[in-house]
Design an enzyme around this catalytic site. Structure first.
Site, PDB file in Angstrom:
ATOM      1  N   GLY A 317       0.838  -1.195   0.000  1.00 52.04           N
ATOM      2  CA  GLY A 317       0.000   0.000   0.000  1.00 52.04           C
ATOM      3  C   GLY A 317       0.870   1.242   0.000  1.00 52.04           C
ATOM      4  N   GLU A 318       0.392   2.280   0.646  1.00 51.06           N
ATOM      5  CA  GLU A 318       1.081   3.579   0.760  1.00 51.06           C
ATOM      6  C   GLU A 318       1.130   4.348  -0.561  1.00 51.06           C
ATOM      7  OE1 GLU A 318       4.994   3.205   2.416  1.00 51.06           O
ATOM      8  OE2 GLU A 318       4.327   2.021   4.138  1.00 51.06           O
TER       9      GLU A 318
END
Length: 363
Positions: A317-318
């Site tokens: 993610g991120e």
């Protein structure tokens, strides 16, 4: 709701004239037609989104939105909720994976507090759009009110409006929120009608017992809340997250401004599903960065009609996968803008005739 409705109304079809001009130039470049595959189709898509036959992506931003989730009480994550604010501070210090990969791609990271469960220390690079201190536990209650869902969507639009004012050419979506693969899976199951067992994955690294517990939480969430699959706001309100709503709004805002959106992994794709549920015309503005390791990601991408650029077994993610995809988009633009045409290079167009006749060319 007024901003949301106005944003959706502002999303226009891609510029066909720019796409045609880009396609014609691709066909005149010193290569067999279509030989650069996705790089060619990407350049044409970017031309249509940006409204120019020679697209360039000079100003890139990864908008990473953070929020907490009440469903962590069901034991759906391998990490405690305290990690969410800790990682936000890491983003702000520039020490996370997304910071490294964004720097490598020449992109800035915009960190947004959409609903972290604690008050974060003020920071000049932190955008605060907090809708609430974490969502409700979707296994037993709605994530948020409908009003909060609309506020989250409109906050995401505002974030992108500010970035467009700074000169944004392309948006990438990113997320942070312990437990957020659970509401993302619930969103996907609600919209696609597929069973939670087909979509729920390991998230931050659950074992088989943890995955079974997580599937049960999603099943209970859908049974308790009964989200309407034809109403994106209802799905978001009942089983979503504040950062997911913010990302969906950001996607809508970028499309309304005529900017491409590079969709990261599982959570960002759930946000894209909410955005497309609200505005189907947003689909051509989306570029799927990668195929996540999360079990249901392929189902979600298929529902959106997207084909990911990369498959690197990512599940962080991120916005990390989206930052990596920026390099592919840059390459697509560079090929279109910097390669010579047959006429410019003084190369015989026999190469085209040869290709059509099916003969093999040797350098």
């Amino acid at each position: 709701m007024q901003k949301l409705n106005a944003t959706i109304a502002a999303i226009r079809p891609l510029d066909k004239a720019a796409m045609q001009a880009a396609r014609e130039r691709q066909d005149q470049l010193t290569k067999p037609r279509g030989s650069l595959g996705r790089l060619e189709t990407l350049s044409v898509q970017l031309a249509g989104i940006l409204g120019t036959p020679r697209p360039r992506l000079r100003d890139k931003a990864v908008v990473t939105m953070a929020g907490d989730h009440g469903v962590v009480a069901e034991g759906v994550s391998a990490f405690p909720q305290e990690v969410t604010p800790q990682m936000v501070y890491n983003f702000l210090r520039g020490g996370a994976a997304i910071n490294v990969l964004a720097r490598h791609a020449g992109a800035r990271v915009v960190v947004v507090d959409m609903g972290v469960a604690v008050d974060l220390d003020p920071h000049p690079d932190l955008v605060v759009k907090k809708i609430g201190y974490g969502t409700g536990n979707i296994a037993v209650e709605p994530a948020m009110t409908r009003e909060q869902a609309i506020a989250a969507l409109e906050a995401g639009i505002e974030v992108v409006e500010a970035e467009v004012a700074r000169g944004l050419d392309v948006l990438a979506t990113g997320d942070m929120g312990i437990g957020n693969t659970t509401p993302s899976a619930a969103i996907a199951a609600a919209i696609t009608g597929r069973a939670p067992g087909e979509i729920v994955g390991r998230g931050t690294g659950l074992d088989e017992v943890g995955v079974a517990r997580k599937i049960g939480a999603v099943q209970r969430a859908l049974a308790a809340n009964r989200p309407d699959p034809y109403d994106g706001v209802d799905v978001l309100a009942k089983v979503g997250g504040f950062e997911i709503g913010g990302l969906a709004g950001a996607i809508l805002g970028a499309a309304a401004a005529g900017r491409p959106v590079v969709v990261d992994g599982f959570i960002s794709t759930a946000a894209a599903m909410i955005a497309v549920s609200l505005a189907p015309q947003v689909r051509p503005y989306l570029i799927a960065a990668h195929h996540s390791q999360e079990r249901g990601h392929r189902i979600m991408l298929d529902w959106l009609g997207l084909h990911p650029l990369l498959n690197l077994d990512l599940r962080l993610g991120e916005g990390t996968g989206a930052a990596l995809a920026f390099h592919v988009l840059d390459a697509a633009c560079a090929v279109l803008n910097e390669m010579a045409t047959f006429a410019e290079a003084g190369v015989s167009e026999e190469i085209e005739k040869t290709e059509k006749e099916g003969r093999i060319l040797e350098a």
